[in-house]
Motif scaffolding. Structure first.
Motif, PDB file in Angstrom:
ATOM      1  N   MET A   1      37.236  69.343 -15.549  1.00 23.65           N
ATOM      2  CA  MET A   1      36.310  68.273 -15.891  1.00 23.65           C
ATOM      3  C   MET A   1      34.913  68.666 -15.454  1.00 23.65           C
ATOM      4  O   MET A   1      34.743  69.193 -14.368  1.00 23.65           O
ATOM      5  N   PHE A   2      33.959  68.370 -16.280  1.00 23.85           N
ATOM      6  CA  PHE A   2      32.577  68.725 -15.981  1.00 23.85           C
ATOM      7  C   PHE A   2      32.084  67.962 -14.781  1.00 23.85           C
ATOM      8  O   PHE A   2      32.206  66.738 -14.720  1.00 23.85           O
ATOM      9  N   GLY A   3      31.631  68.713 -13.736  1.00 32.12           N
ATOM     10  CA  GLY A   3      31.068  68.122 -12.548  1.00 32.12           C
ATOM     11  C   GLY A   3      32.056  67.793 -11.450  1.00 32.12           C
ATOM     12  O   GLY A   3      31.669  67.365 -10.368  1.00 32.12           O
ATOM     13  N   TYR A   4      33.382  68.047 -11.731  1.00 31.57           N
ATOM     14  CA  TYR A   4      34.391  67.762 -10.698  1.00 31.57           C
ATOM     15  C   TYR A   4      34.783  69.084 -10.050  1.00 31.57           C
ATOM     16  O   TYR A   4      35.283  69.991 -10.708  1.00 31.57           O
ATOM     17  N   ARG A   5      34.617  69.203  -8.698  1.00 31.44           N
ATOM     18  CA  ARG A   5      34.863  70.441  -7.972  1.00 31.44           C
ATOM     19  C   ARG A   5      35.973  70.245  -6.921  1.00 31.44           C
ATOM     20  O   ARG A   5      36.036  69.187  -6.267  1.00 31.44           O
ATOM     21  N   LYS A  35      36.078  66.601  -5.598  1.00 31.78           N
ATOM     22  CA  LYS A  35      34.965  65.632  -5.521  1.00 31.78           C
ATOM     23  C   LYS A  35      34.112  65.793  -6.794  1.00 31.78           C
ATOM     24  O   LYS A  35      33.878  66.929  -7.234  1.00 31.78           O
ATOM     25  N   PHE A  36      33.626  64.646  -7.326  1.00 32.38           N
ATOM     26  CA  PHE A  36      32.740  64.692  -8.491  1.00 32.38           C
ATOM     27  C   PHE A  36      31.321  64.979  -8.012  1.00 32.38           C
ATOM     28  O   PHE A  36      30.818  64.301  -7.136  1.00 32.38           O
ATOM     29  N   VAL A  37      30.778  66.000  -8.581  1.00 34.65           N
ATOM     30  CA  VAL A  37      29.442  66.426  -8.162  1.00 34.65           C
ATOM     31  C   VAL A  37      28.502  66.333  -9.393  1.00 34.65           C
ATOM     32  O   VAL A  37      28.807  66.920 -10.442  1.00 34.65           O
ATOM     33  N   LEU A  38      27.446  65.637  -9.193  1.00 37.90           N
ATOM     34  CA  LEU A  38      26.473  65.516 -10.282  1.00 37.90           C
ATOM     35  C   LEU A  38      25.723  66.817 -10.439  1.00 37.90           C
ATOM     36  O   LEU A  38      25.170  67.359  -9.479  1.00 37.90           O
ATOM     37  N   ARG A  42      23.105  67.620  -7.276  1.00 38.99           N
ATOM     38  CA  ARG A  42      23.892  68.046  -6.098  1.00 38.99           C
ATOM     39  C   ARG A  42      24.143  69.551  -6.201  1.00 38.99           C
ATOM     40  O   ARG A  42      24.259  70.116  -7.297  1.00 38.99           O
ATOM     41  N   LYS A  43      24.270  70.125  -5.005  1.00 38.06           N
ATOM     42  CA  LYS A  43      24.573  71.556  -4.953  1.00 38.06           C
ATOM     43  C   LYS A  43      25.813  71.779  -4.080  1.00 38.06           C
ATOM     44  O   LYS A  43      25.925  71.193  -3.004  1.00 38.06           O
ATOM     45  N   VAL A  44      26.706  72.613  -4.563  1.00 34.56           N
ATOM     46  CA  VAL A  44      27.990  72.832  -3.867  1.00 34.56           C
ATOM     47  C   VAL A  44      28.054  74.276  -3.370  1.00 34.56           C
ATOM     48  O   VAL A  44      27.786  75.217  -4.122  1.00 34.56           O
TER      49      VAL A  44
END
Length: 386
Positions: A1-5, A35-38, A42-44
């Motif tokens: 899923m886009f943005g989910y890490r 976690k869903f990351v915008l 947001r930076k992971v």
């Protein structure tokens, strides 16, 4: 899923941008779930939680002033709690390989400090004590940078060219060598004794085998010899039995023939000789009585009549002996006694007739107790009458 890490099992996901994390940290820590990351906002980044390894090779000086090279291996990792992850992330997130470098330096300093307070003998004999003290002194410092140490292993302690450790170990080496030599000598002696015992056992077994073989051969030889002699021995035994039987039969025949000769020749001859002897004695007695009768005038007629009958009486008695089987036990003496007995019986009969007829002079005749005395020997058999 886009943005989910989602972080890996041995990783911590650090999300920066937005609200702050634990303890005012500039990022939030996510472990064990996604976690869903915008995007853009947001930076992971990911921090490893896996086990890491650091090697230390440090020159240290012991309490005696001896330089030692100590090699150790440290196993460490970032702590699992959020605080340790935040501390480690702030220090090593951009260059996580620096964790091993920094850990090695920290432990190198603690090693130098602790080894300086110990002797070489203690370092050699108490390596675990050294490792424990290093861990204890470095625990607080490692916690500050978010790391925990799982283990510390002292791999080697080397004194270089000084030879101190070798000198220290020389007595033990000598003792060990001596024990090894003693053990080797004992083993050699035991081996030699075992070989000698085995040789003795083999020799004894060979001897017993030879004895048994010799006994067996002797028994076989005896059996063969006995078998070879059985026929001749049996034949000789049979011949011996036949000879014995023949000898016994001949002896019986000789005994029988001797008995026959005694019955046919000796006994009749002895009886005839006895008869002749008795007749001669009777005749001598008759002549003597006639002489006595001639001297006695009062009984001439009666005595003559009796005298004439006496030979006939004695003859009849002698004729009874001629056909009898008389056993004379004492030779010529026995024959003389028989003849004298017959004459004595004749005289006794004569005396009885005289008394019954009342003949005169009967009282003057010899009584029974005054029987004529016999005298003679085994040589001539003569009888003298008084």
């Amino acid at each position: 899923m886009f943005g989910y890490r989602v972080p890996a099992p041995d990783q911590a996901m650090l999300i920066s941008g937005g609200r702050r994390g634990h303890g005012g940290a500039p990022f939030r820590v996510v472990t064990g779930h996604g976690k869903f990351v915008l995007p853009v906002f947001r930076k992971v980044r990911f921090l490893t939680l896996a086990m890491c390894e650091a090697e230390v090779a440090e020159k240290c000086v012991s309490r005696q002033g001896i330089t030692l090279t100590v090699r150790a291996v440290i196993a460490f990792k970032v702590g699992n709690d959020t605080e340790s992850i935040v501390n480690a992330g702030q220090r090593f997130l951009s260059d996580q390989e620096q964790m091993a470098v920094l850990t090695g330096r920290i432990f190198a300093g603690h090693l130098r400090s602790i080894i300086g307070s110990m002797t070489v003998e203690e370092l050699i004999t108490e390596r675990q004590k050294l490792a424990t003290e290093v861990l204890d002194t470095s625990k607080a410092e490692m916690a500050k940078i978010g790391l925990i140490v799982d283990s510390l292993q002292i791999q080697s302690i080397d004194d270089g060219d000084t030879g101190y450790i070798d000198a220290m170990s020389a007595p033990h080496k000598a003792a060990i060598q001596r024990q090894a030599q003693i053990a080797q000598a004992q083993a050699s002696q035991a081996s030699a004794e075992a070989e000698q015992e085995a040789a003795r056992n083999q020799a004894e077994y060979a001897r017993q085998t030879a004895v048994v073989q010799a006994q067996y051969n002797a028994e076989v030889d005896r059996a063969q010899a006995h078998a070879a002699q059985a026929g001749p021995l049996a034949e000789a035994h049979a011949q011996q039995e036949v000879l014995s039987a023949r000898t016994e039969l001949a002896q019986r025949a000789a005994d029988l023939r001797q008995q026959q000769l005694v019955a046919e020749i000796v006994k009749p001859a002895e009886a005839e000789a006895e008869r002749i002897r008795v007749v001669a004695l009777a005749e001598a007695e008759r002549m003597k009585i006639q002489a006595e009768a001639a001297a006695s005038h009062g009984r001439v007629a009666l005595d003559r009549m009796l005298i004439d009958q006496l030979p006939q009486i004695v003859k009849e008695a002698a004729s009874g002996l001629s056909g009898a089987n008389v056993n004379v036990l004492n030779g010529a003496d026995g024959l003389g006694e028989i003849a004298a007995g017959l004459v004595g019986q004749g005289l006794t009969i004569l005396d009885a007739v005289r008394r019954n007829m009342g003949a005169p002079g009967a009282e003057d005749e010899p009584k029974r107790g005054d029987e004529p005395k016999r005298r003679g020997g085994a040589d001539d058999g003569a009888v003298e009458v008084r």
